[in-house]
Each structure stands twice: as C-alpha cells, then as structure tokens.
Design a protein around this motif. Structure first.
Motif, PDB file in Angstrom:
ATOM      1  N   TRP A 281       0.820  -1.207   0.000  1.00  0.00           N
ATOM      2  CA  TRP A 281       0.000   0.000   0.000  1.00  0.00           C
ATOM      3  C   TRP A 281       0.855   1.260   0.000  1.00  0.00           C
ATOM      4  O   TRP A 281       0.454   2.303  -0.541  1.00  0.00           O
ATOM      5  CB  TRP A 281      -0.963   0.003   1.186  1.00  0.00           C
ATOM      6  CG  TRP A 281      -0.302   0.118   2.544  1.00  0.00           C
ATOM      7  CD1 TRP A 281       0.088  -0.888   3.358  1.00  0.00           C
ATOM      8  CD2 TRP A 281       0.029   1.341   3.223  1.00  0.00           C
ATOM      9  NE1 TRP A 281       0.652  -0.402   4.514  1.00  0.00           N
ATOM     10  CE2 TRP A 281       0.620   0.971   4.460  1.00  0.00           C
ATOM     11  CE3 TRP A 281      -0.121   2.688   2.914  1.00  0.00           C
ATOM     12  CZ2 TRP A 281       1.072   1.918   5.375  1.00  0.00           C
ATOM     13  CZ3 TRP A 281       0.320   3.636   3.831  1.00  0.00           C
ATOM     14  CH2 TRP A 281       0.905   3.246   5.044  1.00  0.00           C
ATOM     15  N   ARG A 284       1.943   1.658  -3.588  1.00  0.00           N
ATOM     16  CA  ARG A 284       0.802   2.146  -4.371  1.00  0.00           C
ATOM     17  C   ARG A 284       0.606   3.641  -4.171  1.00  0.00           C
ATOM     18  O   ARG A 284       0.353   4.384  -5.128  1.00  0.00           O
ATOM     19  CB  ARG A 284      -0.467   1.393  -3.961  1.00  0.00           C
ATOM     20  CG  ARG A 284      -1.713   1.825  -4.734  1.00  0.00           C
ATOM     21  CD  ARG A 284      -2.939   1.048  -4.262  1.00  0.00           C
ATOM     22  NE  ARG A 284      -4.122   1.433  -5.014  1.00  0.00           N
ATOM     23  CZ  ARG A 284      -4.877   2.491  -4.736  1.00  0.00           C
ATOM     24  NH1 ARG A 284      -4.554   3.266  -3.708  1.00  0.00           N
ATOM     25  NH2 ARG A 284      -5.937   2.776  -5.458  1.00  0.00           N
ATOM     26  N   THR A 293      -2.693  -2.466  -5.878  1.00  0.00           N
ATOM     27  CA  THR A 293      -1.959  -3.303  -4.923  1.00  0.00           C
ATOM     28  C   THR A 293      -1.748  -4.711  -5.458  1.00  0.00           C
ATOM     29  O   THR A 293      -0.690  -5.312  -5.246  1.00  0.00           O
ATOM     30  CB  THR A 293      -2.725  -3.372  -3.585  1.00  0.00           C
ATOM     31  OG1 THR A 293      -4.074  -3.793  -3.840  1.00  0.00           O
ATOM     32  CG2 THR A 293      -2.758  -2.021  -2.900  1.00  0.00           C
TER      33      THR A 293
END
Length: 357
Positions: A281, A284, A293
């Motif tokens: 995360w 991302r 993800t």
C-alpha cells in the motif's frame, strides 16, 4: 439444369446482406470494394492509435532527460571544468529539442489540431506546421537513435560469478546502482540484528571494510556480496542485476526468455529491497494510483511481467530511475515477440489479435 441457390453472407463493414459469389477461391467478406477499403482504413487507424498509445514518444525521452539533468547537476556540484559543464548542458539542450518534437507528435497522434499545438507552444499554426511536421519529427528521432547507439557501451561477455574491475570510472547509471546496492545491503544488515564486529568475525573481513560497504563507500566483489547477503538471510540473486550495473558490467542485449524475465524481476526486487521493502500500500501511494496493490504484489512476486507503463511507475515509486531499467524491460519485450508459447511462462502482456493484423 436449374440454377444453384445463391448463398448469402453479412458484410463485415456495413452489415448488409449480400450474395456470395460461387466458384473456387476465398469467399468475399465485404459486399463492395468500397466497404473493404473503408474497413481497412478503420483497422489501420485503430491499430496505429493503439501502438502510439502503448509507447508515447515523449515519455522515453523525458526519462533520459532525467538522467542527463542529474549528470549536469553532479558535474556542477563536483566543480568540474567549464568544458565538461557546457558539454553536459549541450546534451540536456539537445534532448529537450528532441522531447519537444516527440511531445508534439504524441499530441498530434492523439488528435490535437495544429491550432492547439500552436497555442501550447505560443507560436503561430504555420510555424508549428513548419517546425514539427511528422516527416521531420521521424527524421529527428532516427538521428537521436543513431546518436545514442554511437555512445552506447558495447556488450561484454557474461562470466560466471562476475568480478568488477576496481578503479574504473563508473557511469551515472552505475553510481546510482551502487547507491541502491548499498541501501539494500544496509537494510538486510539492520534486519539481521548482527553487529558489524560479529559480521567481521563470521566473514573474516575487517570491520572498517564492512562499514565502507554498508555506507556505499566501497562496492564489494561478487563473492563478498554473496557472503554478506547470505549471512544477513537474503538472496544474492535479487541483487545480482544491481551488482552488475554498479560495476558497469553490460550484459548481452539478447537473452533467452527466462533469463530476460529473471533479470528484470531481479532488478525490480532489488529496488524494492533497497527501498526497505515497503508494504504494497505504501508503494501504491508512492505510485500516485498508477498501480494497484494486486499488480504490485504480482510483479514483485514474479507472477506478472509488467508493461512499460507499469514498470516505469513501479521503479519511480521505489526511488529508482526508469531509464536505468528500460534496457532490461526492452530485452524482455524483444524476447516476448519471439516467444512461441507464452502460456508456458509467467503471465505476459496481451498479444495482438491475429485477426486484426
């Protein structure tokens, strides 16, 4: 003898019903020559747009501009002679001109009018047409490709357990790889909870030498790297590509499919390691939504060979330089085109529909 019952088909372009001709040969797919010509024109335009969208001309040049600008800044910080500073500045200026031409061509490929280009460049439409006609842009980019090929370092044979020639001048790309390699080793060392003195005892290396390796002052040989990484509980193969780049070793431009894929995946995992193995995360978020993800997990786990947009976004999110990784991605792209049965390996980018070519 009574006439045969005519066969009917549906025109692939206008969808109208038409009588199919009898006799030998390939059956007709279109009711008229006009429909066939219009269908071909549409197909050519669609395929051309897809190809242009997949590889923007300006994007690649912008990535190389990043590296050239970094070289100029480093030369300025180092206080290098004026001749070298001006040479670096000329390289940047020439690349900016190439980028401008490529960016205009990308916009034109996307449907931008000459009036739109003129407004963006703050010149007249006539000047824009004269400065950036498609034929001239193509010639410029061919010239750029020739210039880059002329300065590209020739490949050297790969050797088992590569050893770096100490004392050689490292390129900007090699210096960046050396920094990333040190970051990865430092992360593994911290995760191992071993003190430098304990590492020295277990490897028969001096504490000062280990400290210089972990700080990036020295780039280790392959044997030393393997010993340290294994002691820290890591996998040396994940750092092999960074190691080769840090030592200025240039791999052959063509590899077998598994080798090309493995090199790219190792480079991406090495950058992930150098960044401290951030959570998916976090990556991302750093990619500003350009990657999901699941995509990031599949790429780093080796379950997916990414396209260039994905590769560039991931490399940038991990603090790397897309221009440094692009040759590895291009090697995969080349071998992919020659791959007979991509289903045997990892999940590949989708191939073109044979019916549309």
């Amino acid at each position: 003898m009574a006439g045969s019952i005519p066969r009917y088909d549906i025109c692939r372009y206008c969808k109208k019903r038409f009588a199919q001709t009898s006799g030998p040969g390939r059956k007709k797919e279109y009711c008229t020559k006009d429909c066939r010509r219009l269908a071909q024109r549409e197909r050519d335009g669609r395929l051309g747009q897809q190809a242009r969208a997949a590889l923007p001309l300006g994007r690649r040049i912008a990535e190389d501009l990043q590296a050239l600008s970094a070289a100029l800044l480093e030369a300025e910080y180092d206080g290098r002679p004026l001749e070298e500073l001006l040479r670096c500045a000329a390289d940047v200026g020439r690349e900016v001109e190439y980028y401008a031409a490529a960016a205009v061509q990308d916009a034109r490929n996307g449907g931008a009018s000459w009036d739109h280009v003129a407004d963006a460049a703050r010149i007249s439409a006539t000047t824009a047409r004269t400065r950036w006609p498609e034929s001239r842009v193509k010639e410029r980019l061919k010239r750029r490709a020739a210039e880059r090929a002329a300065v590209r370092q020739p490949p050297v044979p790969a050797v088992e357990g590569p050893q770096a020639p100490q004392g050689t001048a490292l390129s900007q790309s090699a210096e960046r790889a050396s920094v990333k390699l040190a970051s990865a080793l430092s992360y593994l060392h911290r995760a191992s909870d071993l003190t430098i003195s304990r590492v020295a005892e277990l490897t028969s290396l001096s504490p000062s030498y280990i400290s210089r390796i972990l700080s990036g002052e020295r780039t280790p040989t392959w044997l030393v790297l393997c010993a340290l990484v294994q002691l820290f509980g890591g996998n040396p193969e994940e750092l092999k590509t960074l190691f080769e780049s840090a030592h200025g070793l240039v791999a052959p431009t063509r590899h077998a499919v598994p080798d090309a894929v493995a090199r790219l995946q190792a480079a991406l995992r090495g950058l992930h390691l150098a960044a401290g193995r951030p959570q998916v995360w976090v990556v991302r978020k750093a990619a500003h939504g350009a990657l999901g993800t699941q995509e990031i997990s599949e790429i780093l786990d080796g379950d997916m060979v990414p396209g260039w947009e994905q590769t560039s976004a991931l490399v940038t999110a991990l603090g790397g330089w897309p221009a440094d990784v692009r040759p590895l991605w291009e090697a995969v792209h080349y071998t992919f085109l020659l791959c007979v049965d991509p289903e045997e390996g990892p999940r590949w980018p989708p191939a073109a529909d044979p019916e549309s070519t």
